[in-house]
Write a protein that holds these residues in place. Sequence first.
Motif: not given
Length: 181
Positions: A126-131, A133-134
């Motif tokens: 589960a990736r964060s929104q920041e990840d 976006e990266t």
Amino acid sequence: MAEVIVAFSKPENGKNIKNVLMKNGFHVAATCISAAQTLTAAEDLESGIVVCGSHFADMMYTELRECLPGYIDMLVIAQPAHMAAGRAEHLVLLAMPLKVNELIGTMEMMTRTQQRRGRRRKKPIARSQEDLETIKRAKEILITRNRMEEGEAHHYLQKCSMENGTNLVETAQMVISLAGG
């Protein structure tokens, strides 16, 4: 029964193989015409079998095998002249002309082998929104600077990630930093 991805550069070949497999009780999860599409489809599977031809516009089957996760097996159907001499793990070759009973028998054997191994893919990270976006930003850089399509950019990040022993987010960060972003 194992999930199946049918991948042939000629859509009619993929459609014919898909129909034969489905008539014989196999679940075809996706039909693809490129290696990049195949890799993207394989991400969604916990285990499975890719049934494919020897080459695509974007890579040969040997390169595709290297990029696929180990829990995915590959069945290549091709003319003997198009088959590489070397063998790879989780790879089965069937020579053309193909008989339906050979295809079904081979698929049943591969399915049983997968079940015996009990391979199961871990749940996707589960990736964060920041990840996310990266990763998206790195793909946009690759698309813009290298004239790649989205699938090609994603595949490139995956391949670099595997080759460098880093996760996808770290690889995306490297692309961004190398681009001066």
